[in-house]
Enzyme design. Sequence first.
Site, PDB file in Angstrom:
ATOM      1  N   ARG A  37       0.796  -1.247   0.000  1.00 12.91           N
ATOM      2  CA  ARG A  37       0.000   0.000   0.000  1.00 12.91           C
ATOM      3  C   ARG A  37       0.818   1.282   0.000  1.00 12.91           C
ATOM      4  O   ARG A  37       0.264   2.353  -0.002  1.00 12.91           O
ATOM      5  CB  ARG A  37      -0.968  -0.036   1.205  1.00 12.91           C
ATOM      6  CG  ARG A  37      -1.998  -1.170   1.065  1.00 12.91           C
ATOM      7  CD  ARG A  37      -2.878  -1.368   2.288  1.00 12.91           C
ATOM      8  NE  ARG A  37      -3.791  -2.485   2.024  1.00 12.91           N
ATOM      9  CZ  ARG A  37      -3.442  -3.758   2.179  1.00 12.91           C
ATOM     10  NH1 ARG A  37      -2.219  -4.076   2.617  1.00 12.91           N
ATOM     11  NH2 ARG A  37      -4.269  -4.755   1.899  1.00 12.91           N
ATOM     12  N   GLN A 102       2.418 -11.726   8.164  1.00 14.94           N
ATOM     13  CA  GLN A 102       1.429 -11.648   7.080  1.00 14.94           C
ATOM     14  C   GLN A 102       2.127 -11.895   5.745  1.00 14.94           C
ATOM     15  O   GLN A 102       1.488 -11.978   4.709  1.00 14.94           O
ATOM     16  CB  GLN A 102       0.775 -10.260   7.057  1.00 14.94           C
ATOM     17  CG  GLN A 102       0.082  -9.884   8.346  1.00 14.94           C
ATOM     18  CD  GLN A 102      -0.357  -8.433   8.315  1.00 14.94           C
ATOM     19  OE1 GLN A 102      -1.485  -8.107   7.934  1.00 14.94           O
ATOM     20  NE2 GLN A 102       0.543  -7.544   8.697  1.00 14.94           N
ATOM     21  N   ASP A 105       6.826 -14.333   1.723  1.00 14.40           N
ATOM     22  CA  ASP A 105       8.101 -14.375   0.992  1.00 14.40           C
ATOM     23  C   ASP A 105       9.115 -15.345   1.586  1.00 14.40           C
ATOM     24  O   ASP A 105      10.227 -15.463   1.064  1.00 14.40           O
ATOM     25  CB  ASP A 105       8.697 -12.949   0.914  1.00 14.40           C
ATOM     26  CG  ASP A 105       8.849 -12.290   2.304  1.00 14.40           C
ATOM     27  OD1 ASP A 105       8.735 -11.051   2.374  1.00 14.40           O
ATOM     28  OD2 ASP A 105       9.064 -13.015   3.301  1.00 14.40           O
ATOM     29  N   HIS A 122      -0.927 -15.670   6.151  1.00 15.99           N
ATOM     30  CA  HIS A 122      -1.368 -15.565   4.758  1.00 15.99           C
ATOM     31  C   HIS A 122      -0.637 -16.544   3.861  1.00 15.99           C
ATOM     32  O   HIS A 122      -0.584 -16.353   2.640  1.00 15.99           O
ATOM     33  CB  HIS A 122      -1.177 -14.120   4.251  1.00 15.99           C
ATOM     34  CG  HIS A 122      -2.010 -13.134   4.995  1.00 15.99           C
ATOM     35  ND1 HIS A 122      -1.722 -11.781   5.036  1.00 15.99           N
ATOM     36  CD2 HIS A 122      -3.109 -13.304   5.756  1.00 15.99           C
ATOM     37  CE1 HIS A 122      -2.635 -11.169   5.786  1.00 15.99           C
ATOM     38  NE2 HIS A 122      -3.481 -12.061   6.244  1.00 15.99           N
ATOM     39  N   CYS A 130      -2.054 -28.560  -3.510  1.00 15.83           N
ATOM     40  CA  CYS A 130      -3.279 -28.959  -4.220  1.00 15.83           C
ATOM     41  C   CYS A 130      -4.498 -28.503  -3.416  1.00 15.83           C
ATOM     42  O   CYS A 130      -4.568 -28.713  -2.197  1.00 15.83           O
ATOM     43  CB  CYS A 130      -3.311 -30.491  -4.369  1.00 15.83           C
ATOM     44  SG  CYS A 130      -4.883 -31.075  -5.025  1.00 15.83           S
ATOM     45  N   CYS A 133      -6.264 -32.257  -2.346  1.00 14.09           N
ATOM     46  CA  CYS A 133      -5.695 -33.194  -1.341  1.00 14.09           C
ATOM     47  C   CYS A 133      -4.590 -32.567  -0.510  1.00 14.09           C
ATOM     48  O   CYS A 133      -4.070 -33.181   0.415  1.00 14.09           O
ATOM     49  CB  CYS A 133      -5.153 -34.442  -2.071  1.00 14.09           C
ATOM     50  SG  CYS A 133      -3.704 -34.087  -3.101  1.00 14.09           S
ATOM     51  N   CYS A 158      -3.942 -36.075  -7.415  1.00 12.93           N
ATOM     52  CA  CYS A 158      -5.401 -36.306  -7.584  1.00 12.93           C
ATOM     53  C   CYS A 158      -5.994 -35.555  -8.771  1.00 12.93           C
ATOM     54  O   CYS A 158      -7.187 -35.683  -9.045  1.00 12.93           O
ATOM     55  CB  CYS A 158      -6.125 -35.884  -6.298  1.00 12.93           C
ATOM     56  SG  CYS A 158      -6.182 -34.086  -6.084  1.00 12.93           S
TER      57      CYS A 158
HETATM   58  N1  APR Z   1      10.561   0.316   7.501  1.00 15.05           N
HETATM   59  C1  APR Z   1       9.425   0.610   8.197  1.00 15.05           C
HETATM   60  N2  APR Z   1       8.189   0.594   7.633  1.00 15.05           N
HETATM   61  C2  APR Z   1       8.119   0.292   6.315  1.00 15.05           C
HETATM   62  C3  APR Z   1       9.255  -0.008   5.532  1.00 15.05           C
HETATM   63  C4  APR Z   1      10.517   0.010   6.178  1.00 15.05           C
HETATM   64  N3  APR Z   1      11.656  -0.268   5.527  1.00 15.05           N
HETATM   65  N4  APR Z   1       8.832  -0.258   4.252  1.00 15.05           N
HETATM   66  C5  APR Z   1       7.492  -0.107   4.252  1.00 15.05           C
HETATM   67  N5  APR Z   1       7.057   0.220   5.481  1.00 15.05           N
HETATM   68  C6  APR Z   1       5.663   0.374   5.941  1.00 15.05           C
HETATM   69  C7  APR Z   1       4.786   1.136   4.993  1.00 15.05           C
HETATM   70  O1  APR Z   1       4.775   2.505   5.336  1.00 15.05           O
HETATM   71  C8  APR Z   1       3.411   0.499   5.218  1.00 15.05           C
HETATM   72  O2  APR Z   1       2.643   1.219   6.179  1.00 15.05           O
HETATM   73  O3  APR Z   1       5.142  -0.940   5.971  1.00 15.05           O
HETATM   74  C9  APR Z   1       3.725  -0.884   5.789  1.00 15.05           C
HETATM   75  C10 APR Z   1       3.321  -2.009   4.848  1.00 15.05           C
HETATM   76  O4  APR Z   1       1.915  -1.982   4.771  1.00 15.05           O
HETATM   77  P1  APR Z   1       1.185  -2.808   3.593  1.00 15.05           P
HETATM   78  O5  APR Z   1       1.840  -2.512   2.297  1.00 15.05           O
HETATM   79  O6  APR Z   1      -0.285  -2.560   3.742  1.00 15.05           O
HETATM   80  O7  APR Z   1       1.516  -4.327   3.920  1.00 15.05           O
HETATM   81  P2  APR Z   1       0.859  -5.242   5.035  1.00 15.05           P
HETATM   82  O8  APR Z   1       0.440  -4.451   6.226  1.00 15.05           O
HETATM   83  O9  APR Z   1       1.782  -6.371   5.248  1.00 15.05           O
HETATM   84  O10 APR Z   1      -0.456  -5.799   4.282  1.00 15.05           O
HETATM   85  C11 APR Z   1      -1.187  -6.796   4.942  1.00 15.05           C
HETATM   86  O11 APR Z   1      -2.562  -7.072   2.973  1.00 15.05           O
HETATM   87  O12 APR Z   1      -2.946  -7.366   0.737  1.00 15.05           O
HETATM   88  C12 APR Z   1      -2.781  -8.011   1.931  1.00 15.05           C
HETATM   89  O13 APR Z   1      -2.089 -10.222   2.078  1.00 15.05           O
HETATM   90  C13 APR Z   1      -1.598  -8.931   1.911  1.00 15.05           C
HETATM   91  O14 APR Z   1      -0.282  -9.637   3.806  1.00 15.05           O
HETATM   92  C14 APR Z   1      -0.772  -8.503   3.113  1.00 15.05           C
HETATM   93  C15 APR Z   1      -1.783  -7.744   3.943  1.00 15.05           C
END
Ligand code: APR
Length: 251
Positions: A37, A102, A105, A122, A130, A133, A158
């Site tokens: 995001r 969450q 990777d 997640h 699969c 199964c 399967c």
């Molecule tokens: N240091 C500190 N904060 C960071 C850094 C960094 N190097 N890089 C990014 N951020 C912060 C960003 O400002 C952001 O607020 O990490 C946050 C990541 O937020 P998201 O991109 O929303 O990721 P996340 O919270 O893991 O999303 C949750 O949403 O789409 C689903 O399944 C997906 O697991 C994911 C879940």
Amino acid sequence: MPNLPADDLAKELAAAARIVVFTGAGISTESGIPDFRSPGGVWSRMKPIYFQDFVSSEDSRREAWRRTFNGAAGWVGKEPNAGHFAVARLIAEDRASAVITQNVDNLHQASGVAAERVIELHGNASYATCLGCGLRHELEDLRPLFVDKGRIPVCTGCGELVKTATVSFGQPMPEEPMMRAREETEACDLFLVLGSSLVVTPASHFPVRAKRNGARLVIVNREATPLDDIADVVLNTEIGPTLTAAMRDLS
Ligand code: APR
């Protein structure tokens, strides 16, 4: 001497008897993996493929496998960074009991955290399973089928559909990791959030649960989050350097 952000974090780490680390995509951006995001994040470049679409539409399955094999989301093939290694040290020194992540990777495992200490809410993008199964399939075994022959992977056991082992939007949350995350959340006295916007449920309920259960709540995140007002400490700093500095004097 002004109080540095890492000093506040160092105090919390030193005072805690049992830490739970809770990570989001923000801990992996310093490994070159875009988060979801932030500007330029994954969801600004592609729409999520919902589980029911993957199951019902061959086009959606083809798009999902195309993203997997061309590394579109950038999840696989990257290395852990200082933030991951600092978390691995918290686990190795028995300061932290588990990492609730969450992320999909596999970088907590790649940084040396034992798989049984990583609770993946997640799932994991580094292999496939699969949908019928549950049989595990390695991506490299499935790649030639799709990339060279354009055939969508099905289970070698399967014949049912195979999907990367991530939890897609619309897919039920995995029961066992959710149960373990609840147990760890309620047993800790410090809940340390690293790099999450804390906008996705039910994952973002865990920090609230920890706080309600009497734990201290520390959020290290570049930007503000909706839970900052209930946190004991909020550091809007880079995870890798901040956590590394905070642990420098941790004996
Ligand atoms: N240091 C500190 N904060 C960071 C850094 C960094 N190097 N890089 C990014 N951020 C912060 C960003 O400002 C952001 O607020 O990490 C946050 C990541 O937020 P998201 O991109 O929303 O990721 P996340 O919270 O893991 O999303 C949750 O949403 O789409 C689903 O399944 C997906 O697991 C994911 C879940």
